[in-house]
Design a protein around this motif. Structure first.
Motif, short mmCIF file in Angstrom:
data_model
loop_
_atom_site.label_atom_id
_atom_site.label_comp_id
_atom_site.label_asym_id
_atom_site.label_seq_id
_atom_site.Cartn_x
_atom_site.Cartn_y
_atom_site.Cartn_z
N SER A 9 0.84 -1.21 0.00
CA SER A 9 0.00 0.00 0.00
C SER A 9 0.87 1.25 0.00
O SER A 9 0.53 2.25 -0.65
N PHE A 10 2.00 1.22 0.69
CA PHE A 10 2.93 2.34 0.66
C PHE A 10 3.45 2.56 -0.75
O PHE A 10 3.46 3.69 -1.26
N ILE A 11 3.87 1.48 -1.40
CA ILE A 11 4.41 1.58 -2.75
C ILE A 11 3.36 2.06 -3.74
O ILE A 11 3.63 2.91 -4.60
N GLY A 31 3.01 8.07 0.52
CA GLY A 31 3.04 6.64 0.79
C GLY A 31 2.57 6.31 2.19
O GLY A 31 1.82 5.35 2.40
N PHE A 32 2.96 7.13 3.15
CA PHE A 32 2.54 6.90 4.53
C PHE A 32 1.04 7.08 4.70
O PHE A 32 0.39 6.30 5.42
N TRP A 38 -4.82 2.05 4.51
CA TRP A 38 -4.95 0.62 4.22
C TRP A 38 -4.81 -0.22 5.49
O TRP A 38 -5.48 -1.23 5.65
N CYS A 39 -3.96 0.22 6.40
CA CYS A 39 -3.79 -0.49 7.67
C CYS A 39 -5.09 -0.49 8.46
O CYS A 39 -5.49 -1.52 9.02
N LEU A 62 -9.57 8.51 8.07
CA LEU A 62 -8.19 8.62 8.56
C LEU A 62 -7.27 9.20 7.49
O LEU A 62 -6.42 10.04 7.79
N VAL A 63 -7.45 8.78 6.24
CA VAL A 63 -6.64 9.32 5.15
C VAL A 63 -6.81 10.83 5.07
O VAL A 63 -5.83 11.58 4.94
N ALA A 64 -8.04 11.30 5.18
CA ALA A 64 -8.29 12.74 5.10
C ALA A 64 -7.71 13.48 6.30
O ALA A 64 -7.14 14.57 6.14
#
Length: 147
Positions: A9-11, A31-32, A38-39, A62-64
């Motif tokens: 998911s980072f890549i 990437g983080f 995804w985590c 969380l992404v936002a």
């Protein structure tokens, strides 16, 4: 298994950051952000048994939030982080399977997969918007508290 998910998911997030032509100094953060989302998704859906739609909602929220934090910290527009970070959550494989089932004349399964892909896409949008609403409320509250 979780480590493989985190690395890929980072890549993928950093890779899409390259495709979207984000500044080079932001690739690690992109990437983080994708890895963090995804985590949360994997933890909620696979390990805790929560349905994928609420798990996607929580992950996109969380992404936002992390995107907003990084945007403030590094003085970069939030879109740089949120677009690259949301990529692992996009139900592209499910949309492909839905279209494939449609071509194979398996309409029942095609409609089922299409509805699920739309629901996942909607939960991504709701998570991103809800995070922005919470951010605006907190910002206005902090501004009022100063005066």
């Amino acid at each position: 298994m979780l480590i493989e998910h985190l690395i890929t998911s980072f890549i993928s997030s950093a890779g899409f950051g390259i495709i979207f032509n984000v500044p080079r100094k932001t690739l690690l953060q992109c990437g983080f952000v994708g890895m963090a989302g995804w985590c949360v998704y994997i933890t909620l859906s696979l390990f805790m048994g929560i349905d994928v739609i609420p798990a996607t909602l929580a992950a996109s929220f969380l992404v936002a939030v992390v995107s907003q934090l990084f945007a403030r910290m590094y003085k970069v527009p939030i879109i740089v982080y949120s677009v690259a970070g949301i990529i692992p959550l996009v139900p592209g494989g499910m949309a492909y399977d839905a279209m494939r089932k449609m071509v194979e004349n398996n309409y029942t399964l095609a409609i089922e997969l299409t509805i699920k892909a739309f629901m996942l896409s909607g939960s991504i949008a709701i998570g991103l918007v809800f995070s922005e609403v919470v951010n605006q409320i907190i910002t206005k509250y902090q501004a009022r508290a100063r005066y």
